[in-house]
Design an enzyme around this catalytic site. Structure first.
Site, PDB file in Angstrom:
ATOM      1  N   HIS A  54      30.203  49.427  38.217  1.00 18.73           N
ATOM      2  CA  HIS A  54      30.275  50.744  38.925  1.00 18.73           C
ATOM      3  C   HIS A  54      29.202  51.637  38.049  1.00 18.73           C
ATOM      4  O   HIS A  54      28.474  52.369  38.649  1.00 18.73           O
ATOM      5  CB  HIS A  54      31.524  51.234  38.684  1.00 18.73           C
ATOM      6  CG  HIS A  54      31.833  52.365  39.605  1.00 18.73           C
ATOM      7  ND1 HIS A  54      33.064  53.127  39.584  1.00 18.73           N
ATOM      8  CD2 HIS A  54      31.114  53.099  40.563  1.00 18.73           C
ATOM      9  CE1 HIS A  54      33.178  54.096  40.341  1.00 18.73           C
ATOM     10  NE2 HIS A  54      31.732  54.011  41.110  1.00 18.73           N
TER      11      HIS A  54
ATOM     12  N   HIS B 293      38.170  42.759  35.575  1.00 23.12           N
ATOM     13  CA  HIS B 293      38.540  43.996  35.718  1.00 23.12           C
ATOM     14  C   HIS B 293      37.424  45.067  34.845  1.00 23.12           C
ATOM     15  O   HIS B 293      36.961  45.788  35.517  1.00 23.12           O
ATOM     16  CB  HIS B 293      40.033  44.387  34.964  1.00 23.12           C
ATOM     17  CG  HIS B 293      40.225  45.892  35.156  1.00 23.12           C
ATOM     18  ND1 HIS B 293      41.330  46.230  36.206  1.00 23.12           N
ATOM     19  CD2 HIS B 293      40.090  47.103  34.384  1.00 23.12           C
ATOM     20  CE1 HIS B 293      41.732  47.484  35.840  1.00 23.12           C
ATOM     21  NE2 HIS B 293      40.739  48.076  34.986  1.00 23.12           N
ATOM     22  N   GLU B 294      37.345  44.903  33.665  1.00 25.18           N
ATOM     23  CA  GLU B 294      36.359  45.663  32.869  1.00 25.18           C
ATOM     24  C   GLU B 294      34.860  45.444  33.349  1.00 25.18           C
ATOM     25  O   GLU B 294      34.107  46.518  33.452  1.00 25.18           O
ATOM     26  CB  GLU B 294      36.308  45.396  31.279  1.00 25.18           C
ATOM     27  CG  GLU B 294      37.897  45.692  30.824  1.00 25.18           C
ATOM     28  CD  GLU B 294      38.211  47.019  30.943  1.00 25.18           C
ATOM     29  OE1 GLU B 294      37.440  47.888  31.179  1.00 25.18           O
ATOM     30  OE2 GLU B 294      39.606  47.333  30.779  1.00 25.18           O
TER      31      GLU B 294
ATOM     32  N   HIS C 213      34.290  47.882  36.068  1.00 30.53           N
ATOM     33  CA  HIS C 213      33.785  49.139  35.608  1.00 30.53           C
ATOM     34  C   HIS C 213      32.455  49.240  35.441  1.00 30.53           C
ATOM     35  O   HIS C 213      31.529  50.022  35.622  1.00 30.53           O
ATOM     36  CB  HIS C 213      34.690  49.822  34.467  1.00 30.53           C
ATOM     37  CG  HIS C 213      36.061  50.154  34.739  1.00 30.53           C
ATOM     38  ND1 HIS C 213      36.225  50.851  35.566  1.00 30.53           N
ATOM     39  CD2 HIS C 213      37.356  49.665  34.082  1.00 30.53           C
ATOM     40  CE1 HIS C 213      37.673  51.028  35.586  1.00 30.53           C
ATOM     41  NE2 HIS C 213      38.298  50.527  34.767  1.00 30.53           N
TER      42      HIS C 213
END
Length: 708
Positions: free
Chosen positions: A498, A491-492, A495
């Site tokens: 991105h 999940h991290e 980020h």
């Protein structure tokens, strides 16, 4: 605030458009001799030694020379303030044109480079002197921002640009959007008001900031109770303090129903100060929104988001609730039966039962003891898995790079270089993955420096930190992750990618500086990859034997997440609905507690417990005010992207490139819904969002039958 619209949040919120490869001169850099394979760097205790390392040189935090000592924050901040004053002068004397926008972005960058970095250091650095200096720098930069937000002359320079139709039409879409975003940020701060109202807006902003800090502190404070009130056999569950017991949380996983009930009633007992703090916060937010021209705070907060307005959010939550209701009812019935089996005297399902009994059902139906999975998920193997996935999907590799002395705040930090196969070095990720005393227990992503095209034509590389709380390795085993930890890591990393690939011309809209309801899409999408056997099979190996993780174990894990998932989602709908009402029309028709009771019984379905006030522990009201729905909406989009684009082949390079081009490359520089349309090749409706979330709850019958 206008200048810091992208700064000072864990995953910040602001908007802009990408360069699509024309951002900077391509950096065709060969693999550096100071890089080593990513997996090896995480399965050793100390920093790996690499050839040609620069470890002998001394620098400051993140390679900023001034930050070799706490006093350096004063120097960095003074430099930023001096630079910003020169840029303000320049902005006010430059004729309207694209250069105006570039100057504004430089101004934003000079302040963000200190504020973002200080925002991370003030919570994560182990040295109190560094934390204190960073806190002071945040305050001083904040004061400068307040000054800039009320600088009429500075605002006029932007207004002149936007009022000149010929100039505006000559701007490329990205530059025009960034100019509009800066103006929007000025306006929500009240720049267009007369002097008296402007002062009022500034005072409200300052007061809201203080109330947010006060409320946030209050959400974590324990409650005390006279120990003699509780039965003797459960007292040991709580911390003793003289004649009192301290209750610091809900004890949601405790098997004793009485302990959970006591914790719920004591921890959520209303505190008068916290209640008045929340009421003043909601009233102040509403006053500020109305002062600057919005009906409610929710209308102001949702401007520029994927949802666009509170009406769409309400429609989304209502339709989702409708679709979930039968499934949620079934989940509650299953939990009630389980409770009746274990506790026949008191089988009524209460709010403190939901997390515990859903866990019991998961364990009963699928044997998913984390201890069975951990040996297959060593941190090094997981990092190699991410490296392999990014390489196949996006042509990107992660390399561990030796840090210089003074560059990191703890010896166990790893620095990763993110390298594209043809474009070269894209940026850096600092991995602060391990537990240490006084480190906050939260998994999050921080932007330390945003990417942007510099005046000399070079690209300023983005720098981010990923913070996790993983156990340290031992003499007999590397760091082993539970399935939940592995999913959080993916999940991290979503980020972080991105941030690396949102290579916009302007740092104001770089990477994750985008609307909240879009910012979670790339990270949640990574959870789908983390739960796909084809992906997991590439890296999950037993750290001792090298044996791959059996397919049925991955299937069981995925299916176990669907047990009571409708009730879990219904709870999120309740929180989101409550957040919308609190930030909707004021004055509120009832007290915040009466609204809680009514919404809980109508939307969630489990009874409200008298003399409790859960809203006083709802810390997300600070960072996600009127935007708590974002997580559900982002999940809906991620689900659609996964099913339509990656479920058939999670390593499809053409689809990976489309994902980069349509969704990651723009940062916040394009309307979020247009990015989603570009990826899905259609415009999703509210019904599509709801269907995507609900279809994720369906059991996979193949798994169900093979495991029965």
């Amino acid at each position: 605030s206008a200048m810091l619209a992208g700064c000072r949040q864990v995953v910040p919120a602001a908007l802009g458009r990408a360069l699509r490869g024309r951002a900077a001169r391509p950096c065709h850099r060969a693999v550096s001799t100071s890089w080593c394979p990513v997996g090896a760097a995480f399965d050793v205790k100390q920093q790996p030694q690499m050839r040609g390392s620069a470890a002998g040189r001394v620098t400051g935090l993140f390679g900023v020379p001034e930050l070799s000592c706490p006093e350096g924050f004063q120097e960095a901040q003074d430099k930023a303030l001096q630079e910003s004053e020169q840029l303000v002068q320049k902005a006010c004397t430059t004729p309207p044109g694209p250069e105006t926008v570039m100057i504004f972005d430089q101004l934003s960058d000079s302040l963000c480079r200190v504020a973002d970095l200080a925002d991370f250091v003030k919570i994560a650095h182990p040295d109190f002197a560094f934390r204190e200096a960073a806190e002071e720098a945040c305050r001083n930069i904040g004061t400068m921002v307040e000054k800039l937000n009320t600088d009429v002359e500075l605002c006029q320079s932007l207004r002149r640009l936007l009022a000149d139709e010929i100039v505006v039409n000559s701007l490329d879409p990205e530059t025009r959007r960034v100019a509009e975003l800066f103006m929007f940020d000025f306006e929500i701060s009240g720049i267009h008001l007369d002097e008296e109202k402007r002062k009022k807006a500034v005072n409200l902003n300052v007061r809201i900031l203080d109330l947010c800090n006060e409320f946030l502190t209050g959400t974590h404070l324990p409650n005390k109770i006279d120990k003699h009130i509780l039965p003797e056999h459960i007292r040991y569950n709580f911390t003793a303090e003289g004649n009192y017991l301290q209750v610091a949380g809900l004890h949601a996983d405790c098997p004793d129903d009485l302990v959970r009930e006591a914790a719920y009633k004591i921890f959520l007992y209303p505190n008068a100060e916290q209640l008045s703090c929340l009421e003043e916060l909601l009233t102040s937010r509403n006053s500020l929104a109305q002062l600057v021209g919005y009906d409610t705070f929710a209308h102001r907060a949702l401007q520029g988001t994927m949802a666009k307005n509170p009406e769409t959010v309400r429609q989304f939550l209502e339709k989702l609730s409708e679709q979930l209701s039968k499934r949620t009812q079934k989940d509650f019935e299953m939990m009630t039966k389980t409770k009746m089996k274990l506790n026949p005297q008191n089988s009524k399902l209460m709010p403190w039962d939901h997390p515990y009994y859903s866990g019991v059902l998961r364990a009963e139906r699928y044997n998913i003891d984390p201890g069975l999975y951990c040996p297959f998920f060593s941190l090094g193997a997981c990092m190699e898995g991410l490296n392999s996935l990014f390489s196949q999907l996006l042509g990107i590799s992660l390399y561990a790079e030796q840090t210089q002395r003074g560059e990191v705040w703890s010896d166990d930090i790893r620095k990763l270089a993110v390298v594209h196969e043809t474009e070269g070095l894209l940026g850096y990720i600092y991995c602060d993955f391990f537990q240490r005393p006084d480190k906050p227990h939260q998994d999050c992503h921080f932007t330390v420096r945003g990417g942007r095209l510099k005046e000399n034509g070079e690209y300023q590389l983005p720098v981010v930190v990923l913070m996790l709380s993983l156990p340290l390795s031992t003499s007999s085993a590397p760091t082993l992750l539970s399935p939940g930890m592995m999913e959080n890591l993916f999940h991290e990393m979503g980020h972080a990618m991105h941030s690396m690939l949102g290579r916009t011309r302007y740092q104001h809209v770089t990477g994750t500086r985008c609307p909240t309801d879009f910012a979670e899409v790339p990270s949640i999408l990574m959870e789908y990859f983390a739960n796909d056997y084809r992906v997991v099979n590439q890296f999950a190996r037993h750290y001792k034997t090298g044996q791959p993780l059996p397919k049925n174990m991955v299937s069981r894990l995925c299916e176990s997440k669907k047990v009571c998932a409708a009730a879990d989602m219904q709870l999120q709908v309740f929180y989101a609905a409550l957040d919308q009402i609190y930030h909707g029309k004021h004055p509120l028709e009832k007290s915040t507690t009466e609204i809680l009771k009514e919404t809980q019984e109508k939307v969630y379905g489990l009874p409200y417990v008298p003399n409790t006030a859960w809203q006083l522990r709802f810390s997300h009201l600070v960072g996600y005010g009127a935007k708590y729905y974002s997580y559900l909406m982002s999940r809906a989009v991620a689900s659609m992207v996964w099913k339509q684009c990656f479920a058939q082949d999670p390593f499809d390079r053409a689809m990976g490139e489309r994902y980069r081009r349509e969704m990651l490359a723009h940062g916040g520089g394009k309307e979020p819904i247009r990015m989603v349309q570009g990826m899905l090749q259609k415009s999703p409706s509210v019904e599509d969002f709801v269907d995507a979330l609900v279809s994720d709850l369906d059991q996979d019958f193949e798994t169900f039958l093979t495991d029965s």
